[in-house]
Design a protein around this motif. Structure first.
Motif, PDB file in Angstrom:
ATOM      1  N   HIS A 134       0.812  -1.223   0.000  1.00  0.00           N
ATOM      2  CA  HIS A 134       0.000   0.000   0.000  1.00  0.00           C
ATOM      3  C   HIS A 134       0.851   1.281   0.000  1.00  0.00           C
ATOM      4  O   HIS A 134       0.512   2.262  -0.672  1.00  0.00           O
ATOM      5  CB  HIS A 134      -0.899  -0.032   1.243  1.00  0.00           C
ATOM      6  N   HIS A 138       1.039   4.329  -2.845  1.00  0.00           N
ATOM      7  CA  HIS A 138       0.806   5.776  -2.670  1.00  0.00           C
ATOM      8  C   HIS A 138       1.827   6.587  -3.465  1.00  0.00           C
ATOM      9  O   HIS A 138       1.482   7.574  -4.111  1.00  0.00           O
ATOM     10  CB  HIS A 138       0.893   6.159  -1.194  1.00  0.00           C
ATOM     11  N   GLY A 159      -2.383   8.195   6.890  1.00  0.00           N
ATOM     12  CA  GLY A 159      -2.939   7.953   8.206  1.00  0.00           C
ATOM     13  C   GLY A 159      -2.057   7.041   9.048  1.00  0.00           C
ATOM     14  O   GLY A 159      -2.106   7.055  10.271  1.00  0.00           O
ATOM     15  N   GLY A 185      -1.102  11.822   9.609  1.00  0.00           N
ATOM     16  CA  GLY A 185      -2.555  11.744   9.404  1.00  0.00           C
ATOM     17  C   GLY A 185      -3.269  11.418  10.710  1.00  0.00           C
ATOM     18  O   GLY A 185      -4.337  11.963  11.017  1.00  0.00           O
ATOM     19  N   ASP A 189      -6.047  13.558  12.707  1.00  0.00           N
ATOM     20  CA  ASP A 189      -7.336  13.007  13.125  1.00  0.00           C
ATOM     21  C   ASP A 189      -7.547  13.153  14.634  1.00  0.00           C
ATOM     22  O   ASP A 189      -8.645  13.459  15.092  1.00  0.00           O
ATOM     23  CB  ASP A 189      -7.438  11.530  12.699  1.00  0.00           C
ATOM     24  N   GLY A 202      -8.994  14.942   9.144  1.00  0.00           N
ATOM     25  CA  GLY A 202      -7.992  15.680   8.365  1.00  0.00           C
ATOM     26  C   GLY A 202      -8.579  16.708   7.405  1.00  0.00           C
ATOM     27  O   GLY A 202      -8.287  17.905   7.508  1.00  0.00           O
ATOM     28  N   ASP A 206      -8.486  20.792   7.800  1.00  0.00           N
ATOM     29  CA  ASP A 206      -7.806  21.593   6.776  1.00  0.00           C
ATOM     30  C   ASP A 206      -8.684  22.778   6.366  1.00  0.00           C
ATOM     31  O   ASP A 206      -8.213  23.920   6.233  1.00  0.00           O
ATOM     32  CB  ASP A 206      -7.508  20.678   5.569  1.00  0.00           C
ATOM     33  N   GLY A 291      -2.608  10.305   1.847  1.00  0.00           N
ATOM     34  CA  GLY A 291      -3.799  11.119   2.095  1.00  0.00           C
ATOM     35  C   GLY A 291      -3.500  12.551   2.506  1.00  0.00           C
ATOM     36  O   GLY A 291      -4.183  13.486   2.076  1.00  0.00           O
ATOM     37  N   ASN A 295      -3.517  17.867   1.610  1.00  0.00           N
ATOM     38  CA  ASN A 295      -3.610  19.051   2.479  1.00  0.00           C
ATOM     39  C   ASN A 295      -3.251  20.337   1.724  1.00  0.00           C
ATOM     40  O   ASN A 295      -2.227  20.414   1.047  1.00  0.00           O
ATOM     41  CB  ASN A 295      -2.672  18.862   3.676  1.00  0.00           C
ATOM     42  N   THR A 319      -5.704  10.260  -1.577  1.00  0.00           N
ATOM     43  CA  THR A 319      -6.294   9.363  -0.582  1.00  0.00           C
ATOM     44  C   THR A 319      -6.454   7.979  -1.228  1.00  0.00           C
ATOM     45  O   THR A 319      -6.247   7.813  -2.425  1.00  0.00           O
ATOM     46  CB  THR A 319      -7.654   9.909  -0.093  1.00  0.00           C
ATOM     47  N   ASP A 320      -6.839   6.998  -0.417  1.00  0.00           N
ATOM     48  CA  ASP A 320      -6.826   5.614  -0.899  1.00  0.00           C
ATOM     49  C   ASP A 320      -7.662   5.428  -2.164  1.00  0.00           C
ATOM     50  O   ASP A 320      -8.813   5.854  -2.220  1.00  0.00           O
ATOM     51  CB  ASP A 320      -7.313   4.680   0.215  1.00  0.00           C
TER      52      ASP A 320
HETATM   53  O1  KG4 Z   1      -3.512   7.645   2.567  1.00  0.00           O
HETATM   54  P1  KG4 Z   1      -4.801   7.657   3.283  1.00  0.00           P
HETATM   55  O2  KG4 Z   1      -6.057   7.851   2.483  1.00  0.00           O
HETATM   56  O3  KG4 Z   1      -4.974   6.352   4.118  1.00  0.00           O
HETATM   57  C1  KG4 Z   1      -3.890   5.722   4.749  1.00  0.00           C
HETATM   58  O4  KG4 Z   1      -3.170   4.988   4.051  1.00  0.00           O
HETATM   59  O5  KG4 Z   1      -3.703   6.002   5.937  1.00  0.00           O
HETATM   60  O6  KG4 Z   1      -4.658   8.793   4.373  1.00  0.00           O
HETATM   61  C2  KG4 Z   1      -5.697   9.081   5.248  1.00  0.00           C
HETATM   62  C3  KG4 Z   1      -5.244  10.192   6.152  1.00  0.00           C
HETATM   63  C4  KG4 Z   1      -6.234  10.471   7.259  1.00  0.00           C
HETATM   64  O7  KG4 Z   1      -5.525  10.555   8.469  1.00  0.00           O
HETATM   65  C5  KG4 Z   1      -6.843  11.796   6.847  1.00  0.00           C
HETATM   66  O8  KG4 Z   1      -7.281  12.562   7.950  1.00  0.00           O
HETATM   67  C6  KG4 Z   1      -5.676  12.451   6.143  1.00  0.00           C
HETATM   68  O9  KG4 Z   1      -5.098  11.410   5.395  1.00  0.00           O
HETATM   69  N1  KG4 Z   1      -6.086  13.551   5.249  1.00  0.00           N
HETATM   70  C7  KG4 Z   1      -5.750  14.845   5.463  1.00  0.00           C
HETATM   71  C8  KG4 Z   1      -6.347  15.589   4.416  1.00  0.00           C
HETATM   72  N2  KG4 Z   1      -7.034  14.722   3.606  1.00  0.00           N
HETATM   73  C9  KG4 Z   1      -6.849  13.478   4.137  1.00  0.00           C
HETATM   74  N3  KG4 Z   1      -4.993  15.419   6.423  1.00  0.00           N
HETATM   75  C10 KG4 Z   1      -4.826  16.745   6.359  1.00  0.00           C
HETATM   76  N4  KG4 Z   1      -5.382  17.530   5.407  1.00  0.00           N
HETATM   77  C11 KG4 Z   1      -6.142  17.002   4.418  1.00  0.00           C
HETATM   78  N5  KG4 Z   1      -6.685  17.793   3.482  1.00  0.00           N
END
Ligand code: KG4
Ligand code: ZN
Length: 347
Positions: A134, A138, A159, A185, A189, A202, A206, A291, A295, A319-320
């Protein structure tokens, strides 16, 4: 960059990318957390279908992802996203070169649903199965719709992870540093929860931060090794600040300013360390991934930089999503390509 796979029944050799110049079409599933996603990608860069079934509304009720609930929801949506993806791309199972899925790290119950579905497709159509990491996926989101080629420095912020990577070639990378406590992340959260911001923390955090004064509150920066991170002290500092402000203002404390100040603190740390890594290793391309790469302040800081060539996936590929998994299956031999390979929760 080329590797060989075998079909399940007749052990026919499939080379990725195809040696004769034929298109390689990979269909992939991503289900490591609370998103069930399916995508079909041509030659690692061109998305023919991208479907995501989000579970945000379900998990909102609980204020976070409940693993058991996520796995059950994945079971309900997996067949639907696959069907939708084939329709979008106007392709059939026979047209696919190989089937891929994320096999870790992530929530085991969720991963099993996606991996088993991809393995079932691989058996049904006698096409190879590719297990994908995973985190590497990314980073590969940056190959979509671009001509990006290694070497580059990657800032991976999700995250579950915060890492600076030196990617020398498609299949070769070194971790220069990472978090010694919470992932960025996760910190977003948690701080969002402290401020009663609705799940998913997140993105909502933001939005508030963009409305606030980022210079109003100062937080110290943790002293860690040059490319490592530690954000748990900042998280505690925000907690104390909120308690203090609540005493003064009640529930109407200046939330936007707290959010903006926190965001400024953490994004400047992420930015400075990544730039230092690029300077140290004399690499002029930097890519953002994960993810948190969605930001607004992180993107602004990096895209304002003129000294380096900056890449960041489109928001929907930050994001995923499954397009990044298909791209990763094309560019990297993840070495987890047997039908016997099992899902894993942690690295
Ligand atoms: O990569 P992802 O979709 O899943 C993982 O592999 O963890 O990342 C999810 C993380 C979450 O903690 C979410 O709150 C954060 O990415 N996230 C953000 C934003 N969009 C998603 N954190 C800060 N600002 C954002 N705009
Ligand atoms: Zn992720």
């Amino acid at each position: 960059m080329s590797y060989e796979l075998k079909t399940p029944f007749d052990n026919k050799i499939i080379t990725i990318p195809d040696k004769t110049g034929k298109d390689t079409i990979i269909a992939a599933i991503e289900s490591s957390c609370d998103e069930m996603a399916f995508a079909i990608v041509k030659n690692g860069r061109e998305v023919l279908a991208n479907v995501v079934a989000s579970q945000i509304d379900t998990h909102k009720k609980y204020g976070g992802v409940v693993p058991e609930v996520a796995a059950r929801e994945h079971l309900n949506s997996v067949a639907m996203v696959i069907e939708e993806g084939f329709n979008q791309a106007n392709l059939k199972g026979e047209d696919i070169t190989a089937f891929a899925s994320t096999i870790g790290p992530g929530l085991v119950g969720s991963l099993i649903v996606g991996a088993n579905a991809a393995k079932a497709l691989s058996i049904a159509y006698n096409k190879p199965f590719i297990g994908v990491n995973h985190l590497k996926a990314h980073v590969c989101a940056n190959y979509i719709d671009t001509d990006l080629k290694p070497p580059f420095i990657a800032l991976l912020v999700s995250g579950g992870h915060t890492q600076i990577l030196k990617v020398d070639d498609y299949d070769s990378q070194t971790i220069l540093g990472g978090t010694i406590d919470d992932a960025i992340g996760e910190v977003y959260d948690k701080v969002a929860r402290l401020m009663d911001i609705e799940y998913p923390g997140g993105p909502n955090f933001d939005k508030m931060a963009q409305l606030g004064n980022k210079n109003r509150f100062q937080f110290t920066k943790a002293k860690v090794d040059e490319f490592d991170f530690s954000f748990s002290g900042t998280k505690t500092a925000v907690l104390y600040l909120i308690q203090k402000l609540k005493k003064e203002y009640g529930d109407d404390y200046p939330k936007n300013d707290v959010a903006a100040s926190f965001q400024e603190n953490v994004t400047s740390i992420l930015y400075n360390k990544t730039i230092n890594a690029a300077k140290k290793y004399k690499i002029n391309q930097i890519v953002l991934a994960g993810g948190v790469a969605a930001n607004s302040e992180i993107r602004k800081k990096f895209f304002d930089t003129k000294e380096f060539q900056i890449y960041a996936p489109k928001m929907k590929y930050c994001t995923d999503n499954a397009s990044m998994v298909a791209s990763c299956a094309y560019f990297l031999n993840n070495d987890m390509n047997s039908l016997d390979v099992e899902v894993f929760s942690r690295l």
